[in-house]
Design a protein around this motif. Structure first.
Motif, PDB file in Angstrom:
ATOM      1  N   GLU A 176       0.825  -1.219   0.000  1.00 39.02           N
ATOM      2  CA  GLU A 176       0.000   0.000   0.000  1.00 39.02           C
ATOM      3  C   GLU A 176       0.857   1.266   0.000  1.00 39.02           C
ATOM      4  N   LYS A 177       2.120   1.147   0.360  1.00 39.53           N
ATOM      5  CA  LYS A 177       3.034   2.303   0.359  1.00 39.53           C
ATOM      6  C   LYS A 177       3.526   2.651  -1.048  1.00 39.53           C
ATOM      7  N   ILE A 178       3.318   1.745  -2.010  1.00 37.33           N
ATOM      8  CA  ILE A 178       3.806   1.999  -3.371  1.00 37.33           C
ATOM      9  C   ILE A 178       2.964   3.094  -4.017  1.00 37.33           C
ATOM     10  N   GLN A 179       3.654   4.153  -4.456  1.00 41.92           N
ATOM     11  CA  GLN A 179       2.985   5.244  -5.165  1.00 41.92           C
ATOM     12  C   GLN A 179       3.030   5.022  -6.668  1.00 41.92           C
ATOM     13  N   GLN A 180       4.198   4.590  -7.144  1.00 47.74           N
ATOM     14  CA  GLN A 180       4.392   4.485  -8.586  1.00 47.74           C
ATOM     15  C   GLN A 180       5.549   3.535  -8.870  1.00 47.74           C
ATOM     16  N   VAL A 181       5.491   2.877 -10.028  1.00 41.20           N
ATOM     17  CA  VAL A 181       6.588   2.041 -10.496  1.00 41.20           C
ATOM     18  C   VAL A 181       6.925   2.483 -11.912  1.00 41.20           C
ATOM     19  N   ASP A 182       8.180   2.777 -12.140  1.00 34.75           N
ATOM     20  CA  ASP A 182       8.664   3.125 -13.469  1.00 34.75           C
ATOM     21  C   ASP A 182       9.361   1.883 -14.013  1.00 34.75           C
ATOM     22  N   TRP A 183       8.656   1.116 -14.840  1.00 31.39           N
ATOM     23  CA  TRP A 183       9.163  -0.159 -15.344  1.00 31.39           C
ATOM     24  C   TRP A 183      10.344   0.046 -16.284  1.00 31.39           C
TER      25      TRP A 183
END
Length: 190
Positions: free
Chosen positions: A148-155
């Motif tokens: 739930e702490k993940i804001q964004q992932v730049d793959w």
């Protein structure tokens, strides 16, 4: 193979019992291992195996909350599918192997890199990200963050951004081995 095809997990013998025989699995649609699983790939597999569409329903696995359970009513699954097709987000399924090593950032700086993931085996979803601290060069040190702490992932750049600050990270419990993390989770679960 989706957890929707699992019959049972045999932890003692370390294998998974599935609903399908070798011939059915051998004849299933192929997906190149080196590629992300696209929606078209998912739809091919869903059609072939008869799996529920996990995005068509209000629960994590669509119309059920766990992959090895059955829906209370199956007559609304096609309606749910039609109603939720427009709600799809642009995404592809990703491999755990692909995410290991991603750089992890707080709002105000780098925390470290992804060392591992913790999967909830009841719901078959990633629950926690284990991050190796980048400040400790000589010894291993890990932090655990709920997804739930993940804001964004730049793959493309292989970066994960968490909704936290470096000062909050310094207050978190540090683990010095992956084994100590697993032991603490076993205590919590029992």
């Amino acid at each position: 193979m989706s957890p929707a095809s699992f019959r049972a997990l045999n932890e003692r013998e370390k294998h998974v019992e599935v609903k399908h025989d070798k011939e059915v699995i051998r004849n299933s649609p192929t997906i190149p291992e080196e590629n992300a699983v696209t929606k078209d790939d998912e739809n091919s597999l869903i059609s072939y195996y008869g799996w529920a569409r996990y995005w068509a329903g209000s629960m994590i696995w669509g119309v059920v909350d766990q992959p090895m359970t059955f829906p209370r009513s199956t007559n609304d699954s096609s309606d749910n599918y039609e109603n939720h097709v427009s709600d799809w987000q642009t995404y592809n399924l990703r491999s755990e192997d692909e995410t290991i090593g991603f750089k992890v950032h707080a709002n105000d700086g780098k925390i470290g890199h992804i060392a591992d993931l913790i999967v909830d085996t009841n719901y078959w979803k990633v629950s926690y990200v284990i991050v190796q601290n980048s400040e400790k060069f000589i010894e291993e040190a890990y932090f655990i963050f709920p997804i739930e702490k993940i804001q964004q992932v730049d793959w493309f750049e292989k970066d994960m951004y968490l909704n936290t600050s470096l000062s909050d990270v310094k207050l978190k419990k540090e683990y010095y081995t992956k084994t100590s993390i697993l032991e603490s989770f076993e205590i919590i679960q029992n």
